[in-house]
Design a protein around this motif. Structure first.
Motif, PDB file in Angstrom:
ATOM      1  N   ALA A 165       0.835  -1.207   0.000  1.00  0.00           N
ATOM      2  CA  ALA A 165       0.000   0.000   0.000  1.00  0.00           C
ATOM      3  C   ALA A 165       0.867   1.254   0.000  1.00  0.00           C
ATOM      4  O   ALA A 165       0.608   2.195  -0.760  1.00  0.00           O
ATOM      5  N   ALA A 166       1.896   1.256   0.842  1.00  0.00           N
ATOM      6  CA  ALA A 166       2.798   2.410   0.883  1.00  0.00           C
ATOM      7  C   ALA A 166       3.524   2.567  -0.451  1.00  0.00           C
ATOM      8  O   ALA A 166       3.618   3.683  -0.984  1.00  0.00           O
ATOM      9  N   ALA A 167       4.010   1.450  -0.994  1.00  0.00           N
ATOM     10  CA  ALA A 167       4.683   1.495  -2.295  1.00  0.00           C
ATOM     11  C   ALA A 167       3.729   1.961  -3.390  1.00  0.00           C
ATOM     12  O   ALA A 167       4.105   2.754  -4.256  1.00  0.00           O
ATOM     13  N   THR A 168       2.497   1.492  -3.338  1.00  0.00           N
ATOM     14  CA  THR A 168       1.493   1.889  -4.325  1.00  0.00           C
ATOM     15  C   THR A 168       1.285   3.398  -4.281  1.00  0.00           C
ATOM     16  O   THR A 168       1.315   4.072  -5.318  1.00  0.00           O
ATOM     17  N   GLY A 169       1.072   3.936  -3.100  1.00  0.00           N
ATOM     18  CA  GLY A 169       0.854   5.375  -2.964  1.00  0.00           C
ATOM     19  C   GLY A 169       2.041   6.191  -3.442  1.00  0.00           C
ATOM     20  O   GLY A 169       1.885   7.183  -4.164  1.00  0.00           O
ATOM     21  N   VAL A 170       3.240   5.762  -3.074  1.00  0.00           N
ATOM     22  CA  VAL A 170       4.450   6.482  -3.490  1.00  0.00           C
ATOM     23  C   VAL A 170       4.641   6.378  -5.007  1.00  0.00           C
ATOM     24  O   VAL A 170       4.924   7.381  -5.676  1.00  0.00           O
ATOM     25  N   TRP A 213      -7.976 -11.350  -0.430  1.00  0.00           N
ATOM     26  CA  TRP A 213      -8.867 -10.232  -0.725  1.00  0.00           C
ATOM     27  C   TRP A 213      -8.750  -9.090   0.279  1.00  0.00           C
ATOM     28  O   TRP A 213      -8.841  -7.935  -0.079  1.00  0.00           O
ATOM     29  N   ARG A 214      -8.529  -9.403   1.555  1.00  0.00           N
ATOM     30  CA  ARG A 214      -8.365  -8.338   2.554  1.00  0.00           C
ATOM     31  C   ARG A 214      -7.086  -7.546   2.283  1.00  0.00           C
ATOM     32  O   ARG A 214      -7.055  -6.320   2.396  1.00  0.00           O
ATOM     33  N   SER A 215      -6.036  -8.268   1.930  1.00  0.00           N
ATOM     34  CA  SER A 215      -4.766  -7.622   1.605  1.00  0.00           C
ATOM     35  C   SER A 215      -4.918  -6.722   0.380  1.00  0.00           C
ATOM     36  O   SER A 215      -4.358  -5.627   0.330  1.00  0.00           O
ATOM     37  N   GLY A 216      -5.664  -7.194  -0.616  1.00  0.00           N
ATOM     38  CA  GLY A 216      -5.916  -6.382  -1.807  1.00  0.00           C
ATOM     39  C   GLY A 216      -6.666  -5.109  -1.478  1.00  0.00           C
ATOM     40  O   GLY A 216      -6.369  -4.030  -2.004  1.00  0.00           O
ATOM     41  N   PHE A 217      -7.667  -5.231  -0.588  1.00  0.00           N
ATOM     42  CA  PHE A 217      -8.417  -4.053  -0.185  1.00  0.00           C
ATOM     43  C   PHE A 217      -7.525  -3.072   0.569  1.00  0.00           C
ATOM     44  O   PHE A 217      -7.555  -1.866   0.315  1.00  0.00           O
ATOM     45  N   GLY A 267      -5.247  -1.246  -1.916  1.00  0.00           N
ATOM     46  CA  GLY A 267      -5.945  -0.233  -2.695  1.00  0.00           C
ATOM     47  C   GLY A 267      -6.385   0.957  -1.860  1.00  0.00           C
ATOM     48  O   GLY A 267      -6.203   2.115  -2.259  1.00  0.00           O
ATOM     49  N   TYR A 268      -6.966   0.681  -0.693  1.00  0.00           N
ATOM     50  CA  TYR A 268      -7.487   1.766   0.152  1.00  0.00           C
ATOM     51  C   TYR A 268      -6.347   2.633   0.689  1.00  0.00           C
ATOM     52  O   TYR A 268      -6.340   3.848   0.497  1.00  0.00           O
ATOM     53  N   LEU A 269      -5.395   2.002   1.376  1.00  0.00           N
ATOM     54  CA  LEU A 269      -4.296   2.780   1.952  1.00  0.00           C
ATOM     55  C   LEU A 269      -3.414   3.399   0.870  1.00  0.00           C
ATOM     56  O   LEU A 269      -2.896   4.509   1.048  1.00  0.00           O
ATOM     57  N   GLY A 270      -3.238   2.689  -0.248  1.00  0.00           N
ATOM     58  CA  GLY A 270      -2.472   3.243  -1.362  1.00  0.00           C
ATOM     59  C   GLY A 270      -3.088   4.525  -1.885  1.00  0.00           C
ATOM     60  O   GLY A 270      -2.389   5.494  -2.204  1.00  0.00           O
ATOM     61  N   THR A 271      -4.414   4.554  -1.966  1.00  0.00           N
ATOM     62  CA  THR A 271      -5.116   5.758  -2.411  1.00  0.00           C
ATOM     63  C   THR A 271      -4.924   6.903  -1.431  1.00  0.00           C
ATOM     64  O   THR A 271      -4.703   8.055  -1.833  1.00  0.00           O
ATOM     65  N   ILE A 272      -5.002   6.608  -0.142  1.00  0.00           N
ATOM     66  CA  ILE A 272      -4.825   7.656   0.873  1.00  0.00           C
ATOM     67  C   ILE A 272      -3.402   8.208   0.821  1.00  0.00           C
ATOM     68  O   ILE A 272      -3.191   9.426   0.810  1.00  0.00           O
ATOM     69  N   VAL A 273      -2.411   7.300   0.759  1.00  0.00           N
ATOM     70  CA  VAL A 273      -1.015   7.735   0.682  1.00  0.00           C
ATOM     71  C   VAL A 273      -0.803   8.579  -0.574  1.00  0.00           C
ATOM     72  O   VAL A 273      -0.204   9.660  -0.529  1.00  0.00           O
ATOM     73  N   TRP A 274      -1.305   8.094  -1.707  1.00  0.00           N
ATOM     74  CA  TRP A 274      -1.154   8.830  -2.964  1.00  0.00           C
ATOM     75  C   TRP A 274      -1.780  10.225  -2.879  1.00  0.00           C
ATOM     76  O   TRP A 274      -1.159  11.217  -3.253  1.00  0.00           O
ATOM     77  N   ASP A 293     -13.233   7.263  -3.135  1.00  0.00           N
ATOM     78  CA  ASP A 293     -12.031   6.848  -3.856  1.00  0.00           C
ATOM     79  C   ASP A 293     -11.329   5.696  -3.135  1.00  0.00           C
ATOM     80  O   ASP A 293     -10.972   4.693  -3.749  1.00  0.00           O
ATOM     81  N   GLY A 294     -11.134   5.834  -1.839  1.00  0.00           N
ATOM     82  CA  GLY A 294     -10.453   4.783  -1.080  1.00  0.00           C
ATOM     83  C   GLY A 294     -11.166   3.450  -1.141  1.00  0.00           C
ATOM     84  O   GLY A 294     -10.560   2.413  -1.429  1.00  0.00           O
TER      85      GLY A 294
END
Length: 190
Positions: A24-29, A62-66, A69-76, A92-93
């Motif tokens: 999630a952190a990597a996704t957002g960054v 599925w929980r990990s995927g959520f 996506g959710y935390l990645g969106t917030i970080v981004w 969005d999240g």
């Protein structure tokens, strides 16, 4: 249950949780800083790493995927300066989180063989869940008066759906091999 068995179970469950938070952190960054093509400069960029939430969902559950996506969106949104509380935290999240949740529910590598047909189904699933996500996010942006609906739908569709339908099926098999070599004893999907 013995202490050893309990520790193994906890370790196996902890592995995908920690990995999903790191993803999630990597996704957002990556979404904030590694998007070379600006579709609408400073607002919408082609998120070439939009495949990460569905890929994490399939690999780790599925929980990990959520979470990805959710935390990645917030970080981004925080890093990109586009954080809008009502939109980012709710619409969005959650909708981007669903792009990781749905493929994770439908495609468990332990029960589904990763054939060409399965990879095509993964791409189709990413297309459908991507369209639903883009519709909801575009409606939210239009409701808030930020972008006209169809304008947002077109650019967000290019931004997120294209990388999801190409990247997820393309990378799922190599990523599975990497995960198996990194954690040969296996782990519990989360």
């Amino acid at each position: 249950m013995s202490n050893t068995a309990l520790a193994e179970t906890e370790g196996n469950t902890l592995f995908p949780i920690v990995l999903s938070i790191v993803a999630a952190a990597a996704t957002g960054v990556l979404w904030a800083y590694a998007n070379p093509i600006q579709l609408v400069p400073g607002v919408i960029q082609w998120r070439i790493f939009a495949f990460l939430p569905p890929l994490v969902g399939i690999l780790l559950g599925w929980r990990s995927g959520f979470i990805c996506g959710y935390l990645g969106t917030i970080v981004w949104s925080l890093l990109a300066g586009t954080f809008i509380p009502a939109h980012s935290l709710i619409v969005d999240g959650i909708m981007v989180g669903l792009t990781g949740l749905v493929p994770g529910l439908l495609f468990d590598p332990k029960t589904v063989s990763m054939t060409r047909t399965t990879l095509a189904k993964i791409a189709a699933t990413c297309l459908v869940v991507g369209i639903v996500m883009v519709l909801a996010v575009s409606a939210s942006l239009a409701y808030l008066g930020i972008f006209p609906f169809w304008w947002a739908f077109g650019y967000l569709g290019l931004s997120d759906i294209v990388p999801m339908i190409i990247g997820t099926p393309l990378l799922v098999i190599p990523a599975l091999k990497i995960l198996k070599s990194a954690h040969p004893s296996g782990f519990q999907r989360f």
